[in-house]
Write a protein that holds these residues in place. Structure first.
Motif, short mmCIF file in Angstrom:
data_model
loop_
_atom_site.label_atom_id
_atom_site.label_comp_id
_atom_site.label_asym_id
_atom_site.label_seq_id
_atom_site.Cartn_x
_atom_site.Cartn_y
_atom_site.Cartn_z
N ALA A 1 -1.81 -21.95 -1.94
CA ALA A 1 -2.80 -21.33 -2.51
C ALA A 1 -2.95 -21.01 -4.48
CB ALA A 1 -3.57 -20.56 -1.92
N SER A 2 -3.53 -21.43 -5.19
CA SER A 2 -3.78 -21.51 -6.73
C SER A 2 -4.17 -19.68 -6.34
CB SER A 2 -4.54 -22.31 -6.92
OG SER A 2 -4.44 -23.97 -7.63
N GLY A 3 -3.99 -19.79 -7.72
CA GLY A 3 -4.65 -17.96 -8.27
C GLY A 3 -2.85 -17.54 -8.18
N ASP A 4 -2.94 -15.89 -8.04
CA ASP A 4 -2.58 -14.73 -7.86
C ASP A 4 -2.12 -14.36 -6.80
OD1 ASP A 4 -3.37 -13.83 -10.38
OD2 ASP A 4 -5.68 -13.46 -9.50
N GLU A 5 -0.54 -14.02 -7.10
CA GLU A 5 -0.14 -13.27 -5.33
C GLU A 5 0.26 -12.56 -5.62
OE1 GLU A 5 2.01 -16.81 -4.53
OE2 GLU A 5 1.66 -17.18 -2.95
N PHE A 6 0.19 -11.06 -6.85
CA PHE A 6 1.35 -9.83 -6.77
C PHE A 6 0.60 -8.58 -7.42
CE2 PHE A 6 4.42 -7.40 -9.66
CZ PHE A 6 5.65 -7.52 -8.22
N VAL A 7 0.48 -7.84 -7.10
CA VAL A 7 -0.11 -6.64 -7.65
C VAL A 7 1.30 -6.13 -8.59
CG1 VAL A 7 -1.46 -4.99 -7.71
CG2 VAL A 7 -1.98 -7.22 -6.79
N GLU A 8 1.12 -5.39 -9.08
CA GLU A 8 2.38 -4.02 -9.45
C GLU A 8 1.43 -2.50 -9.84
OE1 GLU A 8 4.61 -3.72 -13.88
OE2 GLU A 8 2.83 -3.71 -13.73
N LEU A 9 2.46 -2.07 -9.23
CA LEU A 9 2.49 -0.43 -8.48
C LEU A 9 3.08 0.33 -9.33
CD1 LEU A 9 1.88 -0.97 -4.80
CD2 LEU A 9 -0.04 -1.15 -6.04
N ILE A 10 2.53 1.36 -9.97
CA ILE A 10 2.76 1.68 -10.78
C ILE A 10 2.81 3.72 -10.32
CG2 ILE A 10 3.27 3.09 -13.00
CD1 ILE A 10 2.39 0.35 -14.47
#
Length: 206
Positions: A128-137
């Motif tokens: 799939a195209s698009g995003d695959e990651f979210v950074e957590l802080i």
């Protein structure tokens, strides 16, 4: 120029619409109806990163939302996910998203060590195209036990409360259980301000 189906040169010619109508697996129909400018499988994520408030060791922050959207015209399958760092997944992930479908997931921070912490949520969506990651802080801070010098924000702000009148000295640290943060006295006076661990928030008893 008009096509003459009786022309010998057109022997074997099949009009496109006839081919589409006879297509057993409908692949040609899907190509014909393909939305212009869209990817078949396209996952959009509402945020690139999430930052959590300072949180006491082994205590859990409030959760924050991540919204997943299938912006393509084909089904998006979530094959696998990986959560790294001192973070918790508070809701289940869908196995798939249909075109136009959205899903909201919740993530929280629960530090097991002091200081700044980073992590992330990775989603494997195959091709799939698009995003695959979210950074957590987030940042882990020292938390005073709830059974020792623990007060509500209202009690800390009340000049007549025991926290401000009994045993208050400069440097005394108490736990604000309303906002889940440590507060340190700036002096012994009942109206001496309380500062948070980062020195960015003060409460002056009144």
């Amino acid at each position: 120029m008009a096509i003459d189906p009786n022309d010998p040169k057109m022997d074997g010619y099949i009009p496109l619409q006839d081919y589409i109508d006879q297509d057993q697996d409908q692949s040609s129909r899907r190509i014909r109806d393909m939305p212009y400018g869209k990817h078949k499988e396209d996952l959009e994520i509402s945020v690139a990163s999430l930052a959590f408030a300072n949180t006491g060791l082994n205590q859990e922050s409030g959760s924050q939302a991540i919204v997943l959207t299938n912006a393509g015209y084909g089904e998006v399958n979530i094959l696998f996910h990986q959560l790294s760092g001192d973070f918790l997944l508070k809701s289940s992930l869908p196995e798939k998203l249909l075109p136009g479908e959205t899903a909201t997931i919740q993530v929280a921070f629960k530090p097991i060590s002091l200081g700044p912490q980073t992590g992330g949520l990775y989603l494997d969506t195959g091709n799939a195209s698009g995003d695959e990651f979210v950074e957590l802080i987030g940042t882990g801070i020292v938390a005073v036990a709830e059974t020792k010098l623990s007060y509500t924000a209202v009690e800390i702000a009340a000049i007549g409360n025991a926290v401000n009148t009994v045993g208050k000295v400069e440097g005394l640290t108490v736990w604000d259980k309303t906002n889940h943060r440590t507060m340190t006295a700036s002096g012994p006076a009942a109206n001496a301000a309380w500062w948070n661990a980062m020195g960015t928030v003060s409460v002056v008893p009144a």
